[in-house]
Enzyme design. Structure first.
Site, mmCIF file in Angstrom:
data_model
loop_
_atom_site.group_PDB
_atom_site.id
_atom_site.type_symbol
_atom_site.label_atom_id
_atom_site.label_comp_id
_atom_site.label_asym_id
_atom_site.label_seq_id
_atom_site.Cartn_x
_atom_site.Cartn_y
_atom_site.Cartn_z
ATOM 1 C CD GLU A 164 24.508 84.970 9.603
ATOM 2 O OE1 GLU A 164 25.601 84.556 10.021
ATOM 3 O OE2 GLU A 164 24.139 86.146 9.754
ATOM 4 C CD GLU B 73 27.024 88.541 15.410
ATOM 5 O OE1 GLU B 73 28.000 89.259 15.669
ATOM 6 O OE2 GLU B 73 27.100 87.550 14.663
HETATM 7 C C1 XIL Z 1 31.061 86.367 7.863
HETATM 8 C C2 XIL Z 1 31.399 86.131 6.386
HETATM 9 O O1 XIL Z 1 30.896 84.885 6.003
HETATM 10 C C3 XIL Z 1 32.893 86.209 6.171
HETATM 11 O O2 XIL Z 1 33.196 86.162 4.780
HETATM 12 C C4 XIL Z 1 33.473 87.485 6.773
HETATM 13 O O3 XIL Z 1 34.873 87.460 6.675
HETATM 14 C C5 XIL Z 1 33.068 87.639 8.230
HETATM 15 O O4 XIL Z 1 31.643 87.556 8.332
HETATM 16 N N1 XIL Z 1 27.581 86.142 11.585
HETATM 17 C C6 XIL Z 1 27.145 87.047 10.645
HETATM 18 C C7 XIL Z 1 27.782 87.082 9.314
HETATM 19 O O5 XIL Z 1 26.144 87.751 10.889
HETATM 20 O O6 XIL Z 1 27.773 88.364 8.741
HETATM 21 C C8 XIL Z 1 29.193 86.537 9.351
HETATM 22 O O7 XIL Z 1 29.663 86.456 8.007
HETATM 23 C C9 XIL Z 1 29.236 85.193 10.042
HETATM 24 C C10 XIL Z 1 28.740 85.305 11.461
#
Ligand code: XIL
Length: 374
Positions: free
Chosen positions: A266, A161
């Site tokens: 994701e 990001e």
């Molecule tokens: C999220 C997790 O799922 C949560 O448990 C945590 O509290 C915050 O992070 N983008 C990403 C991930 O790259 O690492 C994030 O994961 C969600 C958004």
């Protein structure tokens, strides 16, 4: 005779139904088997759920998926909460599980503006660290983490990001202190620490035209100058009606045209009303809870469940169409009950973004994907 499970079975001490049932369950193909000729199918986990006493979560993960990401355990804030205080236990357990089940282990994430402890960016006085200090920490961190898992973690999200919603470089501590070179330096360091690892840039909203253009230009330059980038991760935190498949496809094609492997890293589909105009996955975004934003507390209506299945089907059809460019499709979790989407961007909601329900039972969307013609 020793009292092992095999001996008990041999001695006929178990009813046949008990012995037969798991065998039948195992005989059913899971997601990874279904898409074995297309791409790896992964999920994100915590060490705690893998170790849950019932074993149901671990069994589902081992059966359905062939790639694994630590949902949080490999982030800087979890690995090194205080300077010099390393906490490897959870990450080690997840890597070990992946090895035991012959799964592809993906590391998430080395350099990020979120979930990185404050001390990382500060000097002893609590003021912003200077560039030399931050670069030294970056190098020590990447060497320690990538070095520890060398040859065991197959791929890394080296930077997560770094682009800000189509506006160019995110003005993070990394950028503000080091300038844009913090990113290519991270790739070079990771490559030096494990020359065989597959190195990725990972981000959300990769379908946005400005974001795509910014990153294509950047990666073109990287590739020309020999910066070791091998893949790009499209996070895939999507909704029932955003983004458009067209825009998503343009990004898959644009990245593949550069020679980069594309990963969906994701994936989850938010079915709840969106409290915003432009959906973001920046984890610092928060909106206040309101009942109107949480309409399905007692279950997902059939009509919405059908929409969810249709959305997963159209997404997978797109991934299948571009299978030669796609390495891995990873879901952000297993069952709806554990999804981060119950608390993001509004806390305390009941969301249904994944393929398994709160009891880890496959949902209609799962069956729809398993029924796809390949
Ligand atoms: C999220 C997790 O799922 C949560 O448990 C945590 O509290 C915050 O992070 N983008 C990403 C991930 O790259 O690492 C994030 O994961 C969600 C958004």
């Amino acid at each position: 005779m020793k009292c092992t499970r095999r001996n008990i079975v041999k001695a006929g001490l178990l009813g046949s139904a008990f012995v037969a049932l798991p065998a039948v369950a195992r005989a059913l193909p899971g997601l990874a088997t279904k898409f074995r000729d297309q791409f790896y199918v992964g999920t994100a986990v915590s060490a705690r759920s893998l170790n849950a006493p019932s074993g149901a979560f671990a069994a589902t993960v081992a059966h359905q998926f062939n790639a694994l990401t630590a949902e949080n355990a490999m982030k800087p804030a979890l690995l090194q909460p205080q300077m010099g205080e390393w906490r490897w236990q959870d990450a080690d357990a997840i890597v070990k599980f992946a090895e035991q089940h012959k799964m592809l282990m993906h590391g998430h994430t080395l350099v990020w503006h979120s979930q990185t402890p404050d001390w990382f960016f500060q000097n002893k006085q609590g003021e912003p660290a200077d560039k030399a200090t931050l670069y030294r920490r970056q190098e020590e961190y990447i060497n320690a983490v990538v070095g520890r898992y060398k040859g065991r973690v197959h791929s890394w999200d080296v930077v997560n990001e770094a682009e800000d919603e189509g506006k160019g470089w995110r003005k993070s501590h990394w950028y503000n202190i080091c300038g844009p070179e913090f990113m290519e330096r991270a790739f070079r360091l990771a490559h030096a620490a494990d020359p065989k690892a597959h190195l990725c840039y990972n981000d959300y909203n990769m379908h946005l035209p400005q974001k795509r253009e910014f990153l294509v230009k950047l990666f073109k330059d990287y590739i020309k100058r020999g910066v070791p980038i091998h893949g790009v991760g499209l996070q895939g935190h999507v909704g029932l009606d955003y983004p458009s498949l067209d825009e998503l496809e343009k990004t898959i094609v644009a990245m593949a045209d550069l020679g980069l492997k594309v990963h969906i890293t994701e994936l989850d589909v938010d079915v709840l009303p969106a409290p915003w105009q432009l959906a973001s996955a920046d984890i610092s975004t928060k909106f206040e809870y309101d009942k109107s934003l949480n309409p399905y507390v007692d279950g997902l209506p059939d009509a919405v469940n059908e929409q969810l299945s249709a959305r997963y089907v159209e997404l997978f059809k797109l991934f299948i169409k571009h299978q030669q460019h796609i390495g891995r499709v990873t879901f952000w979790g297993v069952g709806d009950g554990d999804s981060w989407k119950n608390n993001f961007p509004v806390p305390g909601r009941t969301n249904y973004p994944l393929l398994f329900d709160r009891n880890l039972k496959p949902k209609p969307a799962y069956n729809a994907l398993m029924a796809l013609k390949l």
